[in-house]
Write an enzyme that holds these catalytic residues in place. Sequence first.
Site, short mmCIF file in Angstrom:
data_model
loop_
_atom_site.label_atom_id
_atom_site.label_comp_id
_atom_site.label_asym_id
_atom_site.label_seq_id
_atom_site.Cartn_x
_atom_site.Cartn_y
_atom_site.Cartn_z
N ARG A 133 0.83 -1.21 0.00
CA ARG A 133 0.00 0.00 0.00
C ARG A 133 0.87 1.26 0.00
NH1 ARG A 133 -3.00 2.12 4.93
NH2 ARG A 133 -4.20 3.89 4.14
N HIS A 137 0.59 4.02 -2.91
CA HIS A 137 0.16 5.38 -2.65
C HIS A 137 1.24 6.40 -2.96
CE1 HIS A 137 -3.69 4.74 -0.07
NE2 HIS A 137 -3.54 3.80 -0.99
N HIS A 250 -6.69 -5.79 -4.02
CA HIS A 250 -7.48 -5.94 -2.80
C HIS A 250 -7.60 -7.39 -2.36
CE1 HIS A 250 -9.66 -1.79 -3.24
NE2 HIS A 250 -8.41 -1.70 -2.81
N TRP A 266 -10.87 -8.52 2.40
CA TRP A 266 -11.62 -8.77 1.16
C TRP A 266 -11.73 -10.26 0.86
CZ3 TRP A 266 -8.30 -4.52 1.51
CH2 TRP A 266 -8.83 -3.27 1.17
#
Length: 371
Positions: A133, A137, A250, A266
């Site tokens: 992540r 990002h 995800h 998820w």
Amino acid sequence: MSFSALRASVRKAVFPAPTVARARVQRVPAFRRFNSTQSTPPPSPNKSYTGIYAGFGAVAVAGVAFYVYSSQSDSAKAAGTALKSGAQAAKVAANFVPTKEDYIKVYNKIAQVLDEAGDNDYDDGSYGPVILRLAWHCSGTYDKETGTGGSNYATMRFAPESAHGANNGLQVARGLMEKVKQEFPWISYGDLWTLGGVAAVQEMSGPKIPWRPGRIDGFAAQATPDGRLPDASQGAAHLRNEIVALSGGHALGRCHSDRSGYEGPWTFSPITVTNDFFKLLFDETWVWKKWEGPKQLEDKKTRSLMMLPTDYVLTQDKSFKKFAKAYAQDQDLFFKDFSAAVSRLFELGVPTQQFVSSEPWILPTVDEQKS
């Protein structure tokens, strides 16, 4: 030395004549260790890489430091960044960069860090999802219209970008990567964070992610504005800024109510890269969760899984559905497209001349290195 003399030295060091650069590499054998075509083994990762900067561009680095830190203006910092970018391009042209083997050592250290989550009872036993992540990002802030953002400057190190809502919780990943940085101080943050994303995917049974180094570190003035990263509460019109394949990321990790506001994993295997995210989207019945948090869905059968509004759009929008359905039916296809999409994502905002290789590398996993 006067400032004018120092500035002249900077220009010569950062933008050397090609013949001079070639002659220097030929005359000083010690530099050959940083030519990726050489087979000489690199030094121990515990050894300082001060030599990288001592031999080539030392004056440039000193000049940048003098100019930038004697003047805190934005123009001074912009000039400093330009010099650093030029120095990186010059080092690439002269093959004066760490070797692929050096970066594999960093990769292996990151892989070791991933598994330390089990000792610290973090989430599902791996730091992989949060490190991925971070890489995602720091790269996803790129804006094509202005040419700003992306992984080149690693500006999430600075406020206010570090405190943007979409980056909540990523101080965990930045802290973990800082430990690696201390052992390998020569690597830029942008290279470190994106290499962390590569290691996370590959070490969690995912596809190989082509990657190459060359990013430089920027300044706080280059931090990106809030709102460039995807908003999970939005619908199809917003999601069109993403690639469907990237949504398959995800399959890893989970949401935390104290970070994003959402809660839950998820998939049933949140530390293994699979196409289960897409399978579950179509195989399960999804209902709106009744709770005090933001709008999200949960599976009707177990009530233990979650989907974001942007996830569910993949089953409702025709242009998205055909790709999501294809990935649900064919994991190999998903891996192929996911690999290509992530590789492109990690290179957003990086000038081509800064990369140390004309083509991205394929780095071996830890298990492959043992075999």
